[in-house]
Design a protein around this motif. Structure first.
Motif: not given
Length: 287
Positions: A214-225
């Protein structure tokens, strides 16, 4: 969550959520995943909404799917609804059947999750703003080489003229989603990483522990956005949300290749060649 007769799953703006962002999460629930599906469904994924908010994602809408093996399992495809609250999201997780099956061939029906995302979801973030959603698939096997028209008819009730190669269904899903495959740990990467990297490049993410999902997935969204400026800021967000040093470190290590792809400041220097992390975040949090 039975998809038979499924028309569309909708991610819509509302007065409370005027800038919705569709995020679909497909969980491999076959036996090769061991106790990981239970860990994710009962402990990790219920915290996903909070993590997304911490990463600056203001109006996420989450849809969960459960994936098995359509050649052998009773419930090879389960599809929830997009939801805006943690309570409703938890309801769909509770309804998910963690079958623990699989066919033992080294392949699972991840292609079905890609097909549903491509053909049976409709998101305002894409329709209104041409902003892609996010599709995360977590698993430890190879995809089948094609979407079977017979399986789609049996599971969804939809007739296709022919099978669809997995490369084509990946491309179709990628038209409206950023598509990622999350491999739970370093041992499982050996049997599936090469194939998923061929399909997705650096969108195939190898983690050190399923607890990082979940940390990886949430971070991916935050970094991509572009809501998280760099890996140092990400480390601070995770640390401030109760993640210990080991968890923060393993999360950032899993994301380094993708962050480099995004040209996130400092990402290229997060690892020394053949060595360990050297970024500011490491010095501050781990030494």
């Amino acid at each position: 969550m039975n998809p038979k007769g499924l028309k569309v799953r909708e991610c819509r703006d509302s007065a409370d959520h005027p800038d919705s962002l569709g995020i679909a999460f497909a969980l491999d629930v076959t036996g090769s995943m061991g106790d990981i599906p239970h860990l994710l469904a009962t402990k990790e994924l219920p915290k996903f909404m909070k993590l997304l908010t911490a990463c600056g994602v203001a109006h996420p809408q989450l849809m969960f799917m459960a994936i098995g093996d359509a050649n052998s399992d009773q419930a090879a495809l389960q599809v929830g609804q997009f939801e805006s609250t943690a309570e409703l999201m938890d309801q769909w997780l509770t309804w998910s059947f963690l079958e623990g099956g699989g066919g033992g061939t080294g392949e699972e029906s991840y292609d079905l999750a890609l097909y549903i995302a491509a053909q049976h979801t409709d998101m305002d973030n894409w329709v209104k703003r041409k902003k892609k959603g996010y599709l995360f698939i977590t698993g430890d096997e190879l995809p089948y080489p094609a979407v079977s028209r017979h399986q789609i008819e049996a599971l969804v009730g939809e007739k296709l003229d022919e099978d669809i190669p997995v490369e084509e269904v990946v491309a179709a899903a990628a038209e409206t989603y950023h598509v990622f495959f999350l491999i739970p740990d370093l041992e499982r990467r050996k049997r599936c990483e090469a194939r998923w990297r061929k399909l997705l490049g650096n969108h195939a993410i190898c983690m050190e522990s399923p607890a990082d999902t979940c940390a990886v997935a949430a971070a991916i969204v935050g970094l991509t956005e572009k809501l998280i400026p760099d890996l140092d800021a990400l480390a601070g967000i995770l640390s401030n949300n109760g993640f210990d040093r080991q968890h923060v470190g393993s999360t950032i290590r899993a994301l380094t290749d993708y962050a480099t792809l995004l040209k996130v400041p400092g990402a290229k220097s997060a690892y020394a060649s053949g060595g360990g992390p050297v970024g500011k975040w490491w010095k501050r949090l781990f030494q």
